[in-house]
Design a protein around this motif. Structure first.
Motif, PDB file in Angstrom:
ATOM      1  N   ALA A   2       0.849  -1.191   0.000  1.00 44.87           N
ATOM      2  CA  ALA A   2       0.000   0.000   0.000  1.00 44.87           C
ATOM      3  C   ALA A   2       0.884   1.239   0.000  1.00 44.87           C
ATOM      4  CB  ALA A   2      -0.926   0.011   1.220  1.00 44.87           C
ATOM      5  N   MET A   3       0.392   2.301  -0.648  1.00 49.85           N
ATOM      6  CA  MET A   3       1.127   3.559  -0.667  1.00 49.85           C
ATOM      7  C   MET A   3       0.175   4.696  -0.321  1.00 49.85           C
ATOM      8  SD  MET A   3       3.282   5.509  -3.671  1.00 49.85           S
ATOM      9  CE  MET A   3       4.763   4.529  -3.534  1.00 49.85           C
ATOM     10  N   GLY A   4       0.329   5.209   0.885  1.00 41.16           N
ATOM     11  CA  GLY A   4      -0.325   6.439   1.279  1.00 41.16           C
ATOM     12  C   GLY A   4       0.720   7.547   1.342  1.00 41.16           C
ATOM     13  N   THR A   5       0.402   8.620   2.039  1.00 43.21           N
ATOM     14  CA  THR A   5       1.325   9.758   2.088  1.00 43.21           C
ATOM     15  C   THR A   5       2.649   9.401   2.743  1.00 43.21           C
ATOM     16  OG1 THR A   5      -0.575  11.239   2.230  1.00 43.21           O
ATOM     17  CG2 THR A   5       1.566  12.134   2.851  1.00 43.21           C
ATOM     18  N   LEU A   6       2.578   8.713   3.894  1.00 43.32           N
ATOM     19  CA  LEU A   6       3.811   8.356   4.602  1.00 43.32           C
ATOM     20  C   LEU A   6       4.669   7.420   3.768  1.00 43.32           C
ATOM     21  CD1 LEU A   6       5.530   8.411   7.190  1.00 43.32           C
ATOM     22  CD2 LEU A   6       4.139   6.500   8.041  1.00 43.32           C
ATOM     23  N   GLN A   7       4.041   6.395   3.173  1.00 43.93           N
ATOM     24  CA  GLN A   7       4.799   5.448   2.356  1.00 43.93           C
ATOM     25  C   GLN A   7       5.370   6.116   1.111  1.00 43.93           C
ATOM     26  OE1 GLN A   7       1.760   5.014   3.535  1.00 43.93           O
ATOM     27  NE2 GLN A   7       1.617   3.056   4.620  1.00 43.93           N
ATOM     28  N   TRP A   8       4.610   7.059   0.555  1.00 41.49           N
ATOM     29  CA  TRP A   8       5.090   7.790  -0.625  1.00 41.49           C
ATOM     30  C   TRP A   8       6.345   8.588  -0.297  1.00 41.49           C
ATOM     31  CZ3 TRP A   8       4.965  13.252  -1.116  1.00 41.49           C
ATOM     32  CH2 TRP A   8       5.282  13.736  -2.395  1.00 41.49           C
ATOM     33  N   LEU A   9       6.318   9.294   0.832  1.00 36.55           N
ATOM     34  CA  LEU A   9       7.490  10.067   1.231  1.00 36.55           C
ATOM     35  C   LEU A   9       8.685   9.155   1.472  1.00 36.55           C
ATOM     36  CD1 LEU A   9       8.852  12.702   2.101  1.00 36.55           C
ATOM     37  CD2 LEU A   9       7.923  12.327   4.405  1.00 36.55           C
ATOM     38  N   MET A  10       8.469   8.042   2.189  1.00 38.32           N
ATOM     39  CA  MET A  10       9.575   7.132   2.458  1.00 38.32           C
ATOM     40  C   MET A  10      10.099   6.503   1.172  1.00 38.32           C
ATOM     41  SD  MET A  10      10.536   7.100   5.587  1.00 38.32           S
ATOM     42  CE  MET A  10      11.566   5.640   5.456  1.00 38.32           C
ATOM     43  N   ALA A  11       9.211   6.177   0.233  1.00 37.11           N
ATOM     44  CA  ALA A  11       9.652   5.599  -1.042  1.00 37.11           C
ATOM     45  C   ALA A  11      10.520   6.595  -1.811  1.00 37.11           C
ATOM     46  CB  ALA A  11       8.450   5.172  -1.876  1.00 37.11           C
ATOM     47  N   LEU A  12      10.137   7.882  -1.774  1.00 37.83           N
ATOM     48  CA  LEU A  12      10.957   8.902  -2.437  1.00 37.83           C
ATOM     49  C   LEU A  12      12.333   8.998  -1.776  1.00 37.83           C
ATOM     50  CD1 LEU A  12       8.409  11.803  -3.044  1.00 37.83           C
ATOM     51  CD2 LEU A  12       9.522  10.403  -4.790  1.00 37.83           C
ATOM     52  N   ILE A  13      12.360   8.953  -0.452  1.00 37.44           N
ATOM     53  CA  ILE A  13      13.642   9.048   0.254  1.00 37.44           C
ATOM     54  C   ILE A  13      14.503   7.829  -0.036  1.00 37.44           C
ATOM     55  CG2 ILE A  13      14.689   9.030   2.542  1.00 37.44           C
ATOM     56  CD1 ILE A  13      12.331  10.731   3.503  1.00 37.44           C
ATOM     57  N   VAL A  14      13.907   6.638   0.073  1.00 41.86           N
ATOM     58  CA  VAL A  14      14.668   5.401  -0.130  1.00 41.86           C
ATOM     59  C   VAL A  14      15.233   5.327  -1.539  1.00 41.86           C
ATOM     60  CG1 VAL A  14      14.443   2.889  -0.290  1.00 41.86           C
ATOM     61  CG2 VAL A  14      13.445   4.113   1.655  1.00 41.86           C
ATOM     62  N   SER A  15      14.387   5.642  -2.532  1.00 41.70           N
ATOM     63  CA  SER A  15      14.843   5.520  -3.916  1.00 41.70           C
ATOM     64  C   SER A  15      15.708   6.693  -4.343  1.00 41.70           C
ATOM     65  CB  SER A  15      13.635   5.398  -4.849  1.00 41.70           C
ATOM     66  OG  SER A  15      12.774   6.524  -4.720  1.00 41.70           O
ATOM     67  N   GLY A  16      15.333   7.920  -3.936  1.00 36.20           N
ATOM     68  CA  GLY A  16      16.116   9.087  -4.347  1.00 36.20           C
ATOM     69  C   GLY A  16      17.514   9.075  -3.773  1.00 36.20           C
ATOM     70  N   ILE A  17      17.631   8.850  -2.471  1.00 33.13           N
ATOM     71  CA  ILE A  17      18.968   8.753  -1.870  1.00 33.13           C
ATOM     72  C   ILE A  17      19.711   7.551  -2.447  1.00 33.13           C
ATOM     73  CG2 ILE A  17      20.242   8.517   0.294  1.00 33.13           C
ATOM     74  CD1 ILE A  17      18.770  11.142   0.074  1.00 33.13           C
ATOM     75  N   GLY A  18      18.977   6.459  -2.730  1.00 32.87           N
ATOM     76  CA  GLY A  18      19.615   5.277  -3.301  1.00 32.87           C
ATOM     77  C   GLY A  18      20.249   5.551  -4.646  1.00 32.87           C
ATOM     78  N   VAL A  19      19.577   6.328  -5.491  1.00 33.16           N
ATOM     79  CA  VAL A  19      20.138   6.674  -6.802  1.00 33.16           C
ATOM     80  C   VAL A  19      21.453   7.424  -6.634  1.00 33.16           C
ATOM     81  CG1 VAL A  19      19.796   8.060  -8.874  1.00 33.16           C
ATOM     82  CG2 VAL A  19      17.909   6.715  -7.962  1.00 33.16           C
ATOM     83  N   LEU A  20      21.455   8.444  -5.783  1.00 33.16           N
ATOM     84  CA  LEU A  20      22.648   9.281  -5.624  1.00 33.16           C
ATOM     85  C   LEU A  20      23.794   8.529  -4.971  1.00 33.16           C
ATOM     86  CD1 LEU A  20      20.960  12.642  -4.568  1.00 33.16           C
ATOM     87  CD2 LEU A  20      21.777  11.962  -6.833  1.00 33.16           C
ATOM     88  N   VAL A  21      23.491   7.672  -4.012  1.00 31.87           N
ATOM     89  CA  VAL A  21      24.560   6.918  -3.349  1.00 31.87           C
ATOM     90  C   VAL A  21      25.159   5.879  -4.293  1.00 31.87           C
ATOM     91  CG1 VAL A  21      25.086   5.347  -1.455  1.00 31.87           C
ATOM     92  CG2 VAL A  21      23.633   7.326  -1.052  1.00 31.87           C
ATOM     93  N   LEU A  22      24.312   5.191  -5.076  1.00 32.87           N
ATOM     94  CA  LEU A  22      24.843   4.220  -6.034  1.00 32.87           C
ATOM     95  C   LEU A  22      25.698   4.896  -7.094  1.00 32.87           C
ATOM     96  CD1 LEU A  22      21.772   1.837  -6.487  1.00 32.87           C
ATOM     97  CD2 LEU A  22      24.038   1.185  -5.685  1.00 32.87           C
ATOM     98  N   ALA A  23      25.252   6.055  -7.569  1.00 39.99           N
ATOM     99  CA  ALA A  23      26.072   6.787  -8.536  1.00 39.99           C
ATOM    100  C   ALA A  23      27.391   7.236  -7.903  1.00 39.99           C
ATOM    101  CB  ALA A  23      25.289   7.991  -9.060  1.00 39.99           C
ATOM    102  N   TYR A  24      27.339   7.645  -6.671  1.00 40.29           N
ATOM    103  CA  TYR A  24      28.538   8.063  -5.925  1.00 40.29           C
ATOM    104  C   TYR A  24      29.540   6.912  -5.817  1.00 40.29           C
ATOM    105  CZ  TYR A  24      31.003   9.563  -1.595  1.00 40.29           C
ATOM    106  OH  TYR A  24      31.915   9.903  -0.643  1.00 40.29           O
ATOM    107  N   CYS A  25      29.033   5.669  -5.694  1.00 31.56           N
ATOM    108  CA  CYS A  25      29.914   4.502  -5.570  1.00 31.56           C
ATOM    109  C   CYS A  25      30.796   4.305  -6.799  1.00 31.56           C
ATOM    110  CB  CYS A  25      29.076   3.227  -5.348  1.00 31.56           C
ATOM    111  SG  CYS A  25      28.302   3.124  -3.727  1.00 31.56           S
ATOM    112  N   ALA A  26      30.345   4.798  -7.947  1.00 32.28           N
ATOM    113  CA  ALA A  26      31.131   4.633  -9.171  1.00 32.28           C
ATOM    114  C   ALA A  26      32.461   5.369  -9.094  1.00 32.28           C
ATOM    115  CB  ALA A  26      30.327   5.131 -10.374  1.00 32.28           C
ATOM    116  N   TRP A  27      32.579   6.370  -8.213  1.00 27.16           N
ATOM    117  CA  TRP A  27      33.840   7.082  -8.037  1.00 27.16           C
ATOM    118  C   TRP A  27      34.494   6.753  -6.699  1.00 27.16           C
ATOM    119  CZ3 TRP A  27      29.840   9.055 -10.840  1.00 27.16           C
ATOM    120  CH2 TRP A  27      30.142   9.532 -12.108  1.00 27.16           C
ATOM    121  N   TYR A  28      33.717   6.253  -5.754  1.00 28.70           N
ATOM    122  CA  TYR A  28      34.268   6.007  -4.429  1.00 28.70           C
ATOM    123  C   TYR A  28      35.180   4.784  -4.409  1.00 28.70           C
ATOM    124  CZ  TYR A  28      34.436   5.073   0.595  1.00 28.70           C
ATOM    125  OH  TYR A  28      34.870   4.840   1.883  1.00 28.70           O
ATOM    126  N   PHE A  29      34.787   3.712  -5.110  1.00 34.22           N
ATOM    127  CA  PHE A  29      35.541   2.465  -5.055  1.00 34.22           C
ATOM    128  C   PHE A  29      36.583   2.398  -6.171  1.00 34.22           C
ATOM    129  CE2 PHE A  29      31.537   1.313  -2.928  1.00 34.22           C
ATOM    130  CZ  PHE A  29      32.044   0.756  -1.760  1.00 34.22           C
TER     131      PHE A  29
END
Length: 962
Positions: free
Chosen positions: A71-98
Motif C-alpha cells: 500500500a502507498m499512502g502519504t507516509l509510504q510515498w514520502l519514504m519511497a521517495l527518500i529510499v529511492s532518491g537517496i539510493g540513486v545518488l549513493v549508487l552513482a557516488y559509488c562509481a567514483w568512491y571504489f
C-alpha cells in the motif's frame, strides 16, 4: 509496487556480473532501478496529495491467509521517495568512491542493491508479516555491508553487534505482530489501523512493536550499535543513516502512531528514551575527532528527535516530523558523502589532521556548509523550516489544557520541550565542530594535501544540498502534500504549517537561543571537553553489551562442556530424561482418566506380538553381536506381520524390505567390530541405564495408549479414499498419499536421503564415490584362480566370483543369484508401475532393486557390484532428485500448481484401457534415489571395507613372512 521491489532483487542477482564486465561504472547501471522507482513515485504526487491510497495484493499462501500486500499512502510515498532518491545518488557516488580492483566489489554491489530493495519493500508492505520479512532482510543485508571487509576485526565485530541487537528487537516485534493479528483476525496493516483493537493484550503487543523500533532506530540503551556500524564503507553509512535501516524504526512508529499513540506506556517509553537519546547522542558527538563518527553520534541524536515527534500523536508534531524526516535524509546523506570525499582525497578523517581543506575543495565545502546549516536549523533551509514547526508543535502540547490531545501533563510536556531545546543546542555545537574540523584552516596545523575531486564524485552531495535549499522555500506546498496523512489525527491546538516565517513568537525565539547557545558552546569546546572528560562514566551501554556477550559465551562453553561430552550414551540419556520429565509428567497426570484397550483383533496378532517381545528381550540379553542383529531383525519382521494382520500390505512390504536391507548393512559393519559385546561386569551406571530404558519403554507405551484414547475426531485419513481415486487417479491410498496428498513431505524426505547418504559417504571415506568403481574385466585373474576359457566374443554373466578365493565362494548362492536377479529387477519395475493402484510404489520398487544389487554383491564381491551397476551412486541419486523436481515443476508450464498430477487414459484394444498418472514420473525419481542410496551404502560399507580388510590381511601375511 511488487514489480519494483522484485526488480531490485533481480538486478542485485546480476550485479556481480555487471561489475565483472564494467568495473565500478556498473553502479551507474544499478542506479537505474531506484531511479525508475523515484520517477514512478514522483509521478503519483497528484494522486497522493488528493488522499488516494494505492493498494496491491497478490495471494501468496491462501491457506494461511498470507498475501503479498502493498500500500502507498502519504507516509509510504514520502519514504519511497527518500529510499529511492537517496539510493540513486549513493549508487552513482559509488562509481567514483571504489577502485576497480577492489575484490569485495562484486558482492558489495549485489548486497547494496538488495538492501535498497528490502527497504523499499519494508515501507510499502501492507501486511505485518511481509513487513517483518523485509525488516529482517534489511538486518541481514546491513550485516553483510557493515562486515564487507572480513579482514578487519572492527568490521566483523560491528557487523555482529548490529545483527544481534536488531535481530533480538525484531523477534520481540514479531511476537507483537502475531498478537495483533490474533486479536484482529488479520495482519493487514491498513485494516488494523482502520479499526485498532484495545485492551491489555494490545498494550503488550504495541510495546513489543516499540522494542523492535527502538532497536532498529538505535534508541538508548540500544544506541551503541549504530556508531560501531561506521566500520562500513562510507556509501553504506550514508544510505543506512539517511534513508534506510535506522529509519525503519522511525517509520514504524509514524505508521502506528495514529492508532496506538494513546496506548498506555507509548508516550512514557518513546518520549523518555527519545529525549535521552537525543541528549546522549549530541553529548557524545561533540567529543569526537573522527568526523564520520561525529556524524554517526549526530544520527543517534537525530533519531531520538524524530521518534519524539512522531510519537506525540498530534497533527502539528506529525507535520513537523515529516518535514524533519525529509530534511534529515537530505542533509545527513550529503554530509556523509562529503566525509567519503574528504577521506578519499586526503587519506584521513581526523579533524586534528585536516586543515585548509575548504579552500581547496570550495564546492564541496559549500555543499557541506549548506547541509550542516540545515542540520543546525538555520534559515532558509529545510532543516530550519522543520525545526521551527517542531518548537511550535511542542509548545502546543505544553500550553494546551489537555496536552493538545496527547494526555501529557504540562510538566511532562515542558520537560520534553526543554530536552529538545538542549539537544538542539548540542546539534548546533557538533555541526560547527564538524564544519570547522573538516574545512577550516587551523593555525599550527600543516595544510592538508588534497587530491583533485572528479565532478561525478562531487555531484551527489551538491545535488542533495541544493535540494535542501529549494525545499526550504516550498514549505506550504509540502504541507499540502502531507495533509492526507495529517487527517488521521484529530484537530490540533492551531493549524500546523511548514513555512520559513511563522511570525514573531516563542518558536523564533527558541531558534535564536538555540543557535546562540550552540555557537557559544562550540567556542568553549576546550573547556567543555574537559567537563565531559570529568563527567565521563566508567560504564557504558557498549560495555554492558560486551559483558553480556562474554557471559553468554562463557555460559555456552560451560553448558557445552557439561552436555557435549563425546559420549553417545550420555546424549541419549539426556534426551530420554527430557522425554520422561516433560511428556511423562503429562502422562502421569492423565492416568486417572482410564484407558479403553483392545488387546487384539484376532489371536494371530497376540502370537506375533509375543514373539516380537521375546525377540526384543533376548536382543538385550545377547552377548554376540551377530545374534543381537538377527534378533533385532526378528522384531522388525514381527512388526511387518502386525502391519499385514491389520490390513496394511503396503506397510508390511516396505517394512520387510527395509528390515532386510538393514540386516545386510548391519552384517557388513559387523565385520569391523568385535564378535562379542563387552564382558565387563555390570556397574551401577549400567543398572541406571537399564532402568532408564525400561522407564522409557513403559512411557512410550503409555503415550500410545493416551493419544489413541484422547482422539475426539475422526482421523484425517478417513477422507483419503475419495480424493485418492478422484484427484490422484489411484486405488492404492498409501501410494497416492506419498506422491500426491503429501508429496511435499516426500520431496523433503528424498532430499534428506540424498544429503544423509552424501554425509555418510563423506564421513566414512574422503575420496570420491566414482574412484572405487572398477569393472571385472579391468582386473587380472588372481594367481590362485585358473582361467576357464570361453567362446569367442562370449562373456561370463556372473564374472565377479572368479576374483574371490575358493573358500569365499558359494556355488549354490551363485546359481540362485543367476536365477533371481533379473526376476527381482522385473518385479521392481512391476511394483513401480502398479504401485498407484496396487501394493508397491517407487520406494518399495527401489528397495527391491537395492536387494537385488545386494545379492549380486554377496555372490561376487565388490567387482561384481561394479559390473551390475557401473555408475556413480551420487550421480544416480542426483538424477533421481532432478527427475522428481522436474515432475513437480512441469505442471507450472500448463497452468497448474507445483506437484499437481494429471491422468491420461489410453485404448490399447485387446490389451485393455490402461491409464497413466503423471505422478508416476515423481515416483520414478524416488525409485532412482532409493537405488542410489543402497548402492552408496554397498560401496561405502561393503566394497571399501573389503579393500581395507584385504590390505590388512596382506599386511599380516607379509609380516608373518618377514
Amino acid at each position: 509496487m511488487l514489480a519494483l521491489v522484485a526488480a531490485h532483487f533481480a538486478i542485485a542477482a546480476f550485479s556481480p556480473a555487471f561489475v565483472h564486465w564494467w568495473g565500478r561504472r556498473a553502479f551507474l547501471v544499478l542506479a537505474s532501478v531506484p531511479l525508475v522507482t523515484f520517477l514512478w513515485a514522483l509521478s503519483l504526487t497528484g494522486r497522493i496529495s488528493d488522499g488516494e491510497v494505492l493498494v496491491q495484493a497478490w495471494e501468496w499462501l491462501p491457506g494461511l491467509h498470507l498475501e503479498l500486500a502493498f500500500a502507498m499512502g502519504t507516509l509510504q510515498w514520502l519514504m519511497a521517495l527518500i529510499v529511492s532518491g537517496i539510493g540513486v545518488l549513493v549508487l552513482a557516488y559509488c562509481a567514483w568512491y571504489f577502485a576497480d580492483d577492489d575484490p569485495a566489489l562484486p558482492m558489495f554491489s549485489g548486497v547494496f542493491t538488495g538492501f535498497a530493495g528490502a527497504m523499499l519493500g519494508l515501507v510499502l508492505a501492507d501486511d505485518l508479516l511481509i513487513l517483518f520479512v523485509f525488516w529482517e532482510l534489511t538486518t541481514v543485508f546491513s550485516y553483510l555491508l557493515i562486515g564487507s571487509d572480513p579482514a578487519k576485526r572492527a568490521s566483523r565485530v560491528a557487523a555482529m553487534q548490529a545483527l544481534i541487537v536488531t535481530t533480538l528487537g525484531g523477534l520481540a516485534m514479531l511476537v507483537g505482530m502475531l498478537m495483533l493479528g490474533e486479536q484482529t483476525g488479520t495482519h493487514r496493516i491498513s485494516e488494523i489501523l482502520a479499526d485498532p483493537p484495545s485492551g491489555d493484550w494490545t498494550t503488550i503487543a504495541v510495546i513489543l512493536l516499540l522494542v523492535g523500533a527502538i532497536s532498529k532506530s538505535a534508541l538508548f540503551p540500544l544506541h551503541f550499535w549504530l556508531p560501531g556500524a561506521m566500520a562500513a564503507p562510507t556509501p553504506v553509512s550514508a544510505y543506512l543513516h539517511a534513508a534506510s535501516m535506522v529509519k525503519a524504526g522511525v517509520y514504524l512508529v509514524a505508521l502506528m502512531a495514529p492508532a496506538f499513540s494513546h496506548v498506555p506506556g507509548w508516550h512514557e517509553i518513546v518520549l523518555t528514551l527519545g529525549v535521552i537519546t537525543m541528549l546522549l547522542g549530541g553529548w557524545r558527538a561533540i567529543r569526537q575527532y573522527d568526523i564520520k563518527l561525529l556524524l554517526a553520534y549526530g544520527t543517534v541524536s537525530q533519531l531520538g528527535f524524530l521518534l519524539v515527534l512522531f510519537s506525540e500523536g498530534t497533527r502539528s508534531a506529525t507535520l513537523a516530523g515529516l518535514g524533519m524526516l525529509l530534511a534529515h535524509a537530505l542533509f545527513k546523506a550529503a554530509l556523509f558523502l562529503v566525509v567519503g570525499i574528504i577521506d578519499r582525497s586526503t587519506g584521513t578523517r581526523d579533524l586534528r589532521e585536516l586543515s585548509g581543506v575548504g579552500s581547496q575543495m570550495r564546492w564541496i565545502g559549500i555543499a557541506a556548509t549548506l547541509a550542516g546549516a540545515s542540520m543546525a536549523g538555520l534559515p532558509p533551509l529545510l532543516g530550519f523550516v522543520g525545526k521551527e514547526s517542531v518548537f511550535a508543535a511542542l509548545l502546543d502540547v505544553a500550553q494546551s489544557p489537555d496536552g493538545d490531545g496527547t494526555g501529557l501533563s504540562p510538566l511532562a510536556a515542558w520537560v520534553v520541550l526543554g530536552g529538545i531545546l538542549l539537544g538542539s543546542v548540542f546539534t548546533v555545537a557538533y555541526t560547527a565542530r564538524f564544519l570547522w574540523g573538516a574545512f577550516a584552516t587551523k593555525p599550527g596545523t600543516a595544510p592538508t594535501v588534497v587530491r583533485p575531486v572528479p565532478v561525478g564524485f562531487a555531484a551527489s552531495p551538491i545535488l542533495l544540498a541544493g535540494a535542501t535549499i529549494v525545499l526550504g522555500f516550498v514549505g506550504p506546498g509540502l504541507t499540502h502534500l502531507f495533509e492526507p496523512h495529517l487527517e488521521l489525527y484529530p484537530e490540533g491546538y492551531h493549524h500546523a504549517e511548514l513555512a520559513l516565517w511563522h511570525g514573531l513568537g516563542l518558536p523564533l525565539l527558541f531558534s535564536l537561543i538555540v543557535f546562540a547557545l550552540g555557537t557559544w558552546l562550540f567556542t568553549k569546546r576546550i573547556v567543555f571537553s574537559q567537563l565531559q572528560a570529568a563527567l565521563s562514566p566508567s560504564r557504558s551501554a557498549d560495555g554492558a553489551y560486551r559483558a553480556v556477550m562474554r557471559f553468554v559465551d562463557r555460559s555456552a562453553v560451560e553448558v557445552t562442556g557439561l552436555a557435549q561430552r563425546g559420549s553417545v550414551a550420555a546424549y541419549l540419556a539426556f534426551i530420554l530424561l527430557v522425554v520422561l520429565a516433560v511428556p511423562g509428567a503429562v502422562l502421569i497426570s492423565s492416568l486417572g482418566d482410564g484407558f479403553d484397550v483392545v488387546v487384539w483383533d484376532n489371536p494371530a496378532q497376540a502370537v506375533v506380538g509375543a514373539l516380537t517381545i521375546v525377540a526384543a528381550f533376548f536382543t538385550v540379553r545377547s552377548r554376540r553381536r551377530m545374534r543381537a542383529v538377527v534378533l533385532v531383525g526378528i522384531t522388525g519382521y514381527g512388526t511387518a506381520m502386525l502391519f499385514l494382520l491389520h490390513g496394511a500390505p503396503d506397510l508390511a512390504l516396505t517394512q520387510i524390505l527395509v528390515e532386510t536391507t538393514s540386516l545386510v548393512v548391519f552384517v557388513l559393519v559387523l565385520r569391523r567390530l568385535p564378535e562379542y559385546f563387552t564382558d565387563r561386569p555390570l556397574s551401577p551406571r549400567r543398572y541406571l541405564r537399564m532402568a532408564l530404558g525400561a522407564a522409557v519403554g513403559i512411557a512410550v507405551a503409555g503415550f500410545m495408549l493416551l493419544t489413541t484414547n484422547a482422539r475426539s475426531e475422526d482421523p484425517v485419513s478417513v477422507g483419503f479414499p475419495g480424493p485418492a481415486l478422484e484427484y490422484g487417479g489411484g486405488r492404492s491410498i498409501v501410494s497416492v498419499t506419498l506422491v500426491d496428498i503429501r508429496a511435499w513431505d516426500t520431496m523433503g524426505e528424498i532430499s534428506v536421503l540424498v544429503a544423509a547418504a552424501t554425509g555418510v559417504a563423506s564421513l566414512v571415506f574422503l575420496d570420491t564415490r566414482i574412484s572405487g568403481i572398477r569393472r571385472v574385466y579391468q582386473i587380472p585373474y588372481p594367481e590362485a584362480v585358473q582361467k576357464i576359457p570361453t567362446g569367442p566374443g562370449r562373456r561370463v554373466w556372473l564374472p565377479g566370483p572368479r576374483t574371490l578365493s575358493p573358500d569365499r565362494r558359494s556355488i549354490i548362492f551363485e546359481v540362485v543369484t543367476r536365477l533371481i536377479f533379473h526376476t527381482m529387477v522385473l518385479l521392481s519395475v512391476y511394483l513401480l508401475l502398479a504401485g498407484h493402484n496396487h501394493v508397491g510404489g517407487g520406494f518399495a520398487a527401489g528397495m527391491v532393486v537395492g536387494l537385488a544389487l545386494m545379492v549380486r554383491y554377496l555372490a561376487g564381491g565388490r567387482y561384481e557390484l561394479d559390473e551390475a551397476a557401473p555408475i556413480d551412486a551420487g550421480v544416480l541419486m542426483g538424477f533421481g532428485l532432478f527427475v522428481a523436481t522436474a515432475a513437480a515443476l512441469v505442471p507450472l508450464a500448463f497452468g497448474g500448481t507445483v506437484l499437481q498430477s494429471a491422468e491420461f487414459h489410453f485404448h490399447l484394444g485387446i490389451l485393455g484401457d490402461p491409464h497413466m498418472v503423471t505422478s508416476l514420473l515423481f515416483d520414478v525419481g524416488v525409485y532412482l534415489v532409493v537405488i542410489g542410496l543402497i548402492l552408496d551404502l554397498l560401496r561405502t560399507l561393503g566394497s571399501r571395507l573389503d579393500r581395507q580388510i584385504l590390505r590388512e590381511e596382506r599386511a599380516e601375511e607379509q609380516a608373518v613372512r618377514l
